[in-house]
Design an enzyme around this catalytic site. Sequence first.
Site, PDB file in Angstrom:
ATOM      1  N   LYS A   1      18.321  91.729  67.241  1.00 30.96           N
ATOM      2  CA  LYS A   1      18.508  93.120  67.634  1.00 30.96           C
ATOM      3  C   LYS A   1      19.988  93.450  67.824  1.00 30.96           C
ATOM      4  O   LYS A   1      20.394  94.598  67.690  1.00 30.96           O
ATOM      5  CB  LYS A   1      17.756  93.420  68.932  1.00 30.96           C
ATOM      6  CG  LYS A   1      16.267  93.111  68.920  1.00 30.96           C
ATOM      7  CD  LYS A   1      15.493  93.999  67.969  1.00 30.96           C
ATOM      8  CE  LYS A   1      13.990  93.992  68.208  1.00 30.96           C
ATOM      9  NZ  LYS A   1      13.294  92.719  68.018  1.00 30.96           N
TER      10      LYS A   1
HETATM   11  C1  LIG Z   1      12.070  92.436  67.449  1.00 27.58           C
HETATM   12  C2  LIG Z   1      11.841  91.053  67.006  1.00 27.58           C
HETATM   13  C3  LIG Z   1      11.029  90.760  65.903  1.00 27.58           C
HETATM   14  C4  LIG Z   1      10.275  91.845  65.158  1.00 27.58           C
HETATM   15  O1  LIG Z   1      11.143  92.678  64.421  1.00 27.58           O
HETATM   16  P1  LIG Z   1      10.628  94.099  63.893  1.00 27.58           P
HETATM   17  O2  LIG Z   1      11.837  94.745  63.305  1.00 27.58           O
HETATM   18  O3  LIG Z   1      10.142  94.837  65.105  1.00 27.58           O
HETATM   19  O4  LIG Z   1       9.554  93.853  62.912  1.00 27.58           O
HETATM   20  C5  LIG Z   1      10.926  89.451  65.502  1.00 27.58           C
HETATM   21  N1  LIG Z   1      11.560  88.453  66.164  1.00 27.58           N
HETATM   22  C6  LIG Z   1      12.336  88.694  67.228  1.00 27.58           C
HETATM   23  C7  LIG Z   1      12.992  87.552  67.920  1.00 27.58           C
HETATM   24  C8  LIG Z   1      12.522  89.995  67.692  1.00 27.58           C
HETATM   25  O5  LIG Z   1      13.303  90.227  68.746  1.00 27.58           O
END
Ligand SMILES: *Cc1c(COP(=O)(O)O)cnc(C)c1O
Length: 493
Positions: free
Chosen positions: A111
């Site tokens: 993120k």
């Molecule tokens: C948010 C997240 C995901 C999922 O990603 P999306 O874009 O919501 O599909 C997968 N792994 C981790 C560690 C995350 O923080």
Amino acid sequence: MIRYKSTRGSQNAKSSAQAIIRGIAEDRGLYVPDAFPALSKAPEDMLDCDYRQVAAAVLPAFLSDYTQEELRACIESAYDSKFEAPEVVPVVKAGNAWFLELYHGKTAAFKDMALSILPYLLTTAMKKEKEESKIVILTATSGDTGKAALEGFADVAGTEIVVFYPAGGVSQVQERQMVTQEGANTHVFGIRGNFDDAQTGVKRIFGDEACAAELLKMNCKLSSANSINIGRLVPQVAYYVWAYVQLLKQGVLKAGQPMNVVVPTGNFGNILAAYYAKQMGIPIAKFICASNENKVLTDFINTGVYDISGRQFHVTNSPSMDILISSNLERLLYHLSGNDGAQVKALMEGLEKDKKYQVSDKIKEGLKDFYGGFASEAQTKEAIGQLYRGEGYLMDTHTAVAYKVYQEYREATKDETPAVIASTASAYKFAEAVTAAIGLPEFRNGFDAISALNAATGVRVPKGLSNLEGRKVLHSGVVEKDGLWEAVRTSLK
Ligand SMILES: *Cc1c(COP(=O)(O)O)cnc(C)c1O
């Protein structure tokens, strides 16, 4: 000039700056580009580019109302030494795949790739649009978005940030990261419910005119740091371009040859960014969509029916993917339907009313580029143990879900196209599960698990996760599912 339209058909197109400020369209649809721009530079001409330069070949194409100078400043402020890897995003071969390590930012999850830059994109947009209201970032998190958004927006002038996470539904490390957040404009609440409850509650506030009126009286407007915001999605496209360039550079592929991507998926933002990279010209053959036991997407890709009725919500060891309503799928449906907003609106209303929908044959045809699979908690742990024992490479639980689904894909299809796995978090973020997976004792306490994992593997603990246990808890509020607006209101007073 690329304009942004709602997936639900309202004709009110916006510039990218306006779309980033608003977050979500007035008809509750998501903003989508009205055309896909081509890359400004061919991948084979970027072999000497660093991460920032690759991002600079992608972002201006989508954010065409920003000046080159504005975007350069945003990119340079975002992707600097706060990333602990000099390449920003290393691409590492392990097992039969290439791991795109997206987790070397401040909060140790992918993120950070988007949320390190979103605050710069937003404050630049506010200046461009002469926006004088305070922007309130309202965010529902399954664990990782919340902390990354808090880090990004803490003490950013002209903004407040309010985060809701499912109390008891995130890892101990994730929770501690959020509740210890400093910054006078940060507000964090647990909710008594799961991620879907948090996301639905937040979306309801966005759609509520009474809330908007009351906010306006306080000189505030809402925006979103969730992947429904186009300002989060666009920066993610850049790392798939980067991945392809690295495979060319490492001699794995020749220019024009395709790669596959494997993405551990929750809200469908990360994998949608890969789809956008393909529309820009990156040759991607298959999008392998990996889920945990909350496998609504696996079933959808296999049947064309999205059905959450009667489905149990599972709390798993990959909590950031514990999601049943994947918001960004709405964008894919829009593109695959041939930009048919009325059709998407009908599908989304079906989901609200009947808890399911079935897509048209045309959309189903478009889904053929996607492969859906899922891994159980036990399979996830097994995959971590196997790759660690075999090659000394440590995966977190989310990445391991993707790795496991990829092995199954290879078995089923014999497709040996080089595959990039989106590696979405540091193993230390989910250390309780990872220690158990590599044969260390079970730890109930996440902080003890971090120490033990470090002692056993020697892999460096990310800065953002060290000393976490000793930090002071600054946010302890927990609210009911229907208490979100009251929490926002009082936070802003
Ligand atoms: C948010 C997240 C995901 C999922 O990603 P999306 O874009 O919501 O599909 C997968 N792994 C981790 C560690 C995350 O923080």
